[in-house]
Design a protein around this motif. Structure first.
Motif, mmCIF file in Angstrom:
data_model
loop_
_atom_site.group_PDB
_atom_site.id
_atom_site.type_symbol
_atom_site.label_atom_id
_atom_site.label_comp_id
_atom_site.label_asym_id
_atom_site.label_seq_id
_atom_site.Cartn_x
_atom_site.Cartn_y
_atom_site.Cartn_z
ATOM 1 N N PHE A 50 0.822 -1.206 0.000
ATOM 2 C CA PHE A 50 0.000 0.000 0.000
ATOM 3 C C PHE A 50 0.860 1.261 0.000
ATOM 4 C CE2 PHE A 50 -2.363 -3.459 2.015
ATOM 5 C CZ PHE A 50 -3.387 -3.582 1.082
ATOM 6 N N PHE A 51 2.045 1.156 0.581
ATOM 7 C CA PHE A 51 2.980 2.277 0.495
ATOM 8 C C PHE A 51 3.417 2.483 -0.956
ATOM 9 C CE2 PHE A 51 7.183 4.067 0.175
ATOM 10 C CZ PHE A 51 7.116 5.169 0.998
ATOM 11 N N ILE A 53 1.922 1.792 -3.711
ATOM 12 C CA ILE A 53 0.832 2.305 -4.542
ATOM 13 C C ILE A 53 0.638 3.804 -4.301
ATOM 14 C CG2 ILE A 53 -1.674 2.208 -4.895
ATOM 15 C CD1 ILE A 53 -1.412 -0.857 -4.253
ATOM 16 N N ASP A 54 0.565 4.200 -3.022
ATOM 17 C CA ASP A 54 0.325 5.603 -2.706
ATOM 18 C C ASP A 54 1.538 6.470 -3.021
ATOM 19 O OD1 ASP A 54 -2.077 4.574 -1.624
ATOM 20 O OD2 ASP A 54 -2.144 6.232 -0.190
ATOM 21 N N TYR A 55 2.717 5.896 -2.885
ATOM 22 C CA TYR A 55 3.936 6.654 -3.178
ATOM 23 C C TYR A 55 3.937 7.121 -4.628
ATOM 24 C CZ TYR A 55 8.872 7.547 -4.169
ATOM 25 O OH TYR A 55 10.044 8.121 -4.572
ATOM 26 N N SER A 57 1.369 7.751 -6.615
ATOM 27 C CA SER A 57 0.406 8.839 -6.807
ATOM 28 C C SER A 57 0.932 10.148 -6.220
ATOM 29 C CB SER A 57 -0.929 8.475 -6.150
ATOM 30 O OG SER A 57 -1.475 7.312 -6.730
ATOM 31 N N ASP A 58 1.529 10.065 -5.029
ATOM 32 C CA ASP A 58 2.055 11.276 -4.397
ATOM 33 C C ASP A 58 3.254 11.831 -5.162
ATOM 34 O OD1 ASP A 58 0.111 11.081 -2.503
ATOM 35 O OD2 ASP A 58 1.421 10.451 -0.864
ATOM 36 N N GLU A 118 -3.767 2.994 6.480
ATOM 37 C CA GLU A 118 -4.516 3.670 5.423
ATOM 38 C C GLU A 118 -4.696 5.144 5.779
ATOM 39 O OE1 GLU A 118 -8.232 2.549 2.554
ATOM 40 O OE2 GLU A 118 -8.505 2.185 4.695
ATOM 41 N N LEU A 121 -1.356 7.004 5.189
ATOM 42 C CA LEU A 121 -1.100 7.258 3.772
ATOM 43 C C LEU A 121 -2.027 8.346 3.231
ATOM 44 C CD1 LEU A 121 -0.575 3.575 2.586
ATOM 45 C CD2 LEU A 121 1.191 5.329 2.873
ATOM 46 N N GLN A 122 -3.277 8.323 3.636
ATOM 47 C CA GLN A 122 -4.207 9.376 3.210
ATOM 48 C C GLN A 122 -3.776 10.733 3.757
ATOM 49 O OE1 GLN A 122 -7.933 7.814 4.661
ATOM 50 N NE2 GLN A 122 -8.306 6.591 2.812
ATOM 51 N N THR A 125 -0.925 12.160 1.627
ATOM 52 C CA THR A 125 -1.441 12.728 0.374
ATOM 53 C C THR A 125 -2.113 14.073 0.637
ATOM 54 O OG1 THR A 125 -1.784 10.510 -0.532
ATOM 55 C CG2 THR A 125 -2.949 12.319 -1.610
ATOM 56 N N ARG A 140 7.937 13.412 0.415
ATOM 57 C CA ARG A 140 7.919 12.286 -0.521
ATOM 58 C C ARG A 140 9.192 12.157 -1.349
ATOM 59 N NH1 ARG A 140 4.999 8.115 0.915
ATOM 60 N NH2 ARG A 140 2.860 8.110 0.172
#
Length: 240
Positions: A50-51, A53-55, A57-58, A118, A121-122, A125, A140
């Motif tokens: 999950f890190f 994936i979010d990394y 996008s950020d 979660e 991570l939110q 962002t 980031r």
């Protein structure tokens, strides 16, 4: 937070010390990995996806906001590599999922994110969009490329001595770890540092926000791993 403003040299001393502390903390925390039962180990490993994936996008948000220059170009190149350079099968989250599948993680388990992580991570962002771009560089740019590699290397060193992973080494897909714990990722960290240093030289006024973002990254990253360990490798209660 620091009581006194830092100059560029003081910031890099702070960043180096923070990275050393992070590595020492990671070594202490990851020692338990070889002793986990295999289901706990799988659960532990799932959470990192999950890190990744979010990394991505950020990082895309960060690249979009940065001014043209060396840092934007470098982070854009790293973003392209994270996305597989045009080949979705080579996107790093997909590569990581192949590792997870090869250690016995079922497809239905891949979406099981810890709610606390979660939220972390939110929150990252959200902070990326609410603060100046320099804050995002610390959060980031430095946090993802510099601190992340430290934790991953330590995780890999301890995880690969797990009896299950040793017994099944020939059938495990190690590609993600080859990418992220080898020379390529170390070079990424060094290039990122050099590009951020040039960014600071060009505009010294961004330093306070960059430092704030990096401090936020350190605390978020440490809490992210602590949540995983508390769930899958809780400390044994000592009988009184």
């Amino acid at each position: 937070m620091h009581a006194q403003p830092m100059n560029r040299e003081q910031f890099w001393r702070f960043a180096d010390a923070a990275k050393e502390q992070t590595e020492a903390l990671a070594v202490e925390r990851m020692k338990i990995l070889p002793t986990l039962d295999v289901e706990a180990l799988r659960g532990f490993c799932i959470q990192y996806r999950f890190f990744t994936i979010d990394y991505i996008s950020d990082l895309a948000l960060l690249v979009a906001r940065l001014p043209f220059g060396g840092l934007r170009s470098l982070l854009g190149q790293i973003l392209t590599e994270e996305l597989g350079e045009g080949d979705p099968a080579r996107a790093h989250p997909t590569v990581y999922d192949r590792f997870l599948t090869s250690i016995g993680v079922e497809p239905a388990q891949l979406s099981r994110v810890l709610p606390a992580n979660e939220r972390i991570l939110q929150g990252l962002t959200r902070d990326m969009t609410r603060h100046p771009v320099a804050y995002g560089v610390g959060l980031r740019g430095m946090g993802g490329e510099c601190l992340c590699q430290t934790y991953l290397s330590v995780m890999f060193d301890h995880m690969r001595t797990h009896p299950y992973l040793q017994a099944n080494a020939d059938t495990i897909d190690w590609e993600f770890w080859t990418i992220h714990t080898g020379e390529e990722d170390i070079i990424h960290g060094e290039l990122t540092r050099a590009a951020i240093d040039e960014y600071l030289r060009h505009d010294p006024g961004v330093l306070p926000e960059l430092a704030r973002g990096y401090e936020r990254s350190i605390s978020a990253w440490n809490l992210f791993w602590q949540n995983i360990l508390d769930t899958y490798a809780p400390p044994l209660e000592v009988a009184s």
